[in-house]
Write an enzyme that holds these catalytic residues in place. Structure first.
Site, mmCIF file in Angstrom:
data_model
loop_
_atom_site.group_PDB
_atom_site.id
_atom_site.type_symbol
_atom_site.label_atom_id
_atom_site.label_comp_id
_atom_site.label_asym_id
_atom_site.label_seq_id
_atom_site.Cartn_x
_atom_site.Cartn_y
_atom_site.Cartn_z
ATOM 1 N N LYS A 85 0.850 -1.185 0.000
ATOM 2 C CA LYS A 85 0.000 0.000 0.000
ATOM 3 C C LYS A 85 0.891 1.242 0.000
ATOM 4 C CE LYS A 85 -3.893 1.842 2.736
ATOM 5 N NZ LYS A 85 -4.716 1.559 3.945
ATOM 6 N N SER A 170 -9.549 1.307 3.287
ATOM 7 C CA SER A 170 -8.777 2.159 2.382
ATOM 8 C C SER A 170 -7.719 1.391 1.604
ATOM 9 C CB SER A 170 -8.090 3.276 3.180
ATOM 10 O OG SER A 170 -7.108 2.751 4.061
ATOM 11 N N SER A 194 -9.889 -1.069 7.345
ATOM 12 C CA SER A 194 -9.233 -0.758 6.073
ATOM 13 C C SER A 194 -8.485 -1.919 5.436
ATOM 14 C CB SER A 194 -8.280 0.426 6.240
ATOM 15 O OG SER A 194 -9.008 1.597 6.489
#
Length: 495
Positions: A85, A170, A194
């Protein structure tokens, strides 16, 4: 790469390592195959748009690892491509941006602890993936998987029967990329849902570890009390392997001191097919009150399947916190300011106030959905002894542990609590407790549904046993049909 000797799609770490050993595959070939697939389906075709940056050194690193393969002490991740990420720093020539234009020149000089652990295990950092901007802590009006820098991530299962933007947040890019077979495994981060949300939405496995099991140093923060990085993979076994490589005490993250003697470097002994036999699982049915009938049916089927595997599933009531806590906003300001103070000179922002002002200079491009969450955080104190912050944090902790999950689990002597998707993520997140989500099925429109097991601190071994037992018995995950996605996109554009 689809040959008679090796099949890329849905390949596991174990299968890849076997192909390495039998000289049917090299890391260079594997990296190139993933790069080709990213070019075909992420940058073109359906344009999943999950991979933000490719590591320009990936093939060179793969070649170096190929030359050294076969030496003693090489771990299961040796030569395995991993996507991170894009809020996790690496020393590779890739920026760490959190999806924000303000950070597009934020090139780190050293690896985060997590990246260093993966590199030490022999993993190849293939690239950085898109995410909900600032880890979905920018605007309530924003869309999961959208960032100003990277645009919109699409759900690879979203052909034309549900919103392709329903990709979860996310860690949206990690979820979509791993589901789409753009790498073997990936790393996401979670504050509250997330990892679990995009894992469920993309029909993969996600582990949100106990806070302190995995270091957060050199990861762009939201909350010091809730943040953690964690593995995302297509199988429980691969997620367990990745988790073991990520753990470790980091002097730069004091929270990891609590993991000393409790973390494992190898979670694979807990891959037990009989893990649900005799397990006590609690379910609070009030979390299912607003579910669509199809999703509710999938959850009830999962419960029946767990019972058939020997689990005792008991209805429980989890006390809910009605109090509106501002802990995350207090901690975000403090954490982001500390992070940006050390940013390279090329980065035009050195504080949260700078970020807000920078975005206002070009609002259409830099803050399409607004930035009220950033502004709320900026309006609060960054003093860790602020009385309101201290009060809110104490309420959060007590209501999620002693008066929440601990109370229910101890009273009913539970191994875990069971939720659908990430519906119950907030309570374990506030407690800093771990969760694991596993694919449970699909609605008639093709939308993935997951089930999530949560438990008390450092119970990852038991959660892996439960999840693996369920996964192996049900085998619910199906790879997305990206060719069908291409055909659907072309059809919709012509109609």
């Amino acid at each position: 790469m689809e040959t008679t000797s090796f099949k890329l799609i849905e390949a596991t770490i174990k299968e890849i390592q076997q192909a390495f050993q039998e000289d049917r595959l090299t890391s260079v070939e594997l990296v190139q195959a993933y790069l080709d697939r990213i070019e075909t389906f992420d940058r073109n075709g359906p344009k999943i748009n999950s991979v933000l940056t490719i590591n320009p050194d990936a093939l060179k690193i793969a070649a170096q690892l190929d030359e050294l393969r076969g030496q003693d002490g090489q771990e299961p991740l040796y030569g395995i491509p991993v996507l991170l990420k894009d809020n996790i720093e690496t020393a590779d020539p890739m920026p760490t941006t959190a999806g924000a234009i303000a950070l597009e020149r934020n090139f780190a000089k050293q690896d985060s602890f997590v990246a260093a652990q993966l590199r030490n295990a022999g993993a190849i950092i293939l690239g950085k993936v898109n995410l909900s901007e600032w880890a979905f802590f920018m605007s309530k009006e924003g869309v999961s998987g959208y960032s100003s820098l990277g645009g919109q991530v699409l759900n690879p299962y979203g052909v034309d029967t549900f919103k392709a933007e329903d990709v979860g947040g996310s860690s949206s890019g990690t979820g979509a990329a791993i589901a789409s077979n753009f790498a073997v495994v990936g790393v996401g981060t979670e504050t509250s849902g997330s990892i679990l949300s995009p894992a469920s939405a993309n029909s993969i496995v996600g582990i949100k570890p106990t806070v302190g099991l995995v270091s957060r140093s050199r990861i762009i923060p939201i909350s010091e009390s809730q943040d953690t990085a964690g593995p995302m993979a297509r199988t429980v076994a691969d997620a367990a392997i990745l988790l073991g490589a990520m753990t470790g005490v980091d002097e730069q993250d004091p929270a990891t001191q609590a993991s000393a003697g409790r973390a494992l470097a190898d979670y694979t002994p807990h891959l037990k097919t009989d893990g649900l036999e005799g397990a006590r699982i609690g379910v609070d049915l009030t979390f299912l009150n607003n579910e669509e009938p199809e999703e509710l049916a999938i959850m009830m089927e999962a419960i029946d399947q767990m019972k058939s595997l020997g689990a005792i599933v008991e209805e429980v009531t989890i006390p809910q916190q009605s109090f509106e806590s501002d802990v995350l906003w207090y901690e975000f300001k403090r954490g982001v300011n500390a992070y940006l103070e050390t940013a390279p000179e090329e980065v035009p922002v050195k504080s949260l106030a700078d970020v807000i002002a920078f975005n206002k200079q070009d609002p259409e491009r830099r803050m399409k959905f607004g930035q009220e969450e950033l502004e709320k955080s900026q309006s609060l104190s960054d003093d860790p002894t602020d009385p309101t912050y201290v009060e809110h944090r104490e309420i959060d902790l007590r209501s999620s542990t002693l008066d929440g999950l601990d109370l229910v689990m101890d009273e009913h002597q539970l191994d875990a609590l069971l939720f659908q998707n990430n519906r119950g993520a907030a309570k374990p997140a506030r407690a800093g407790y771990p969760s694991i989500t596993v694919p449970a099925g699909y609605t008639s429109s093709g939308h993935p549904v997951g089930v999530t097991f949560s438990a008390q601190a450092f119970s990852e071994p038991r959660l892996i046993e439960l999840a693996y037992s369920y996964e192996q018995a049900t085998q619910k995950r199906l790879a997305p049909d990206l060719q069908k996605f291409v055909s659907s996109v072309l059809h919709n554009s012509q109609s």
